[in-house]
Scaffold this motif. Structure first.
Motif: not given
Length: 88
Positions: A23-24, A27-30, A35
């Motif tokens: 999850g890091e 594409q999975y962070t905001e 990441y």
């Protein structure tokens, strides 16, 4: 016959990538979430080079990510694989 004669560095690189926190990735962070980003893999069955971008917005977070990568690389030594220590 030695076991390490049959190690395929491309397959090992894929396994190394799979050990990164799923999850890091970008594409999975905001916003200001850090990441790991694998941006390049080159090589062949004998030698493979991975290039990663490590992103974090605090010095401590960056140090923690680098320590995670170093620990991951060090864990391969238990399998008889020596990865270069270039995470410092």
């Amino acid at each position: 016959m030695l076991f390490d004669e049959y190690l395929n560095s491309l397959l090992m690189a894929h396994q190394f990538i799979s050990m990164l926190p799923a999850g890091e990735a970008p594409q999975y962070t905001e916003g200001r979430e850090g990441y790991y980003w694998v941006k390049e893999m080159t090589g062949n069955s004998a030698k493979t080079v991975l290039k990663l971008d490590i992103r974090d917005f605090s010095q401590q977070g960056y140090r923690d990510r680098m320590a995670f990568l170093q620990n991951l690389a060090d864990s391969w030594k238990h399998c008889g694989v020596n990865l270069p220590s270039r995470f410092n």
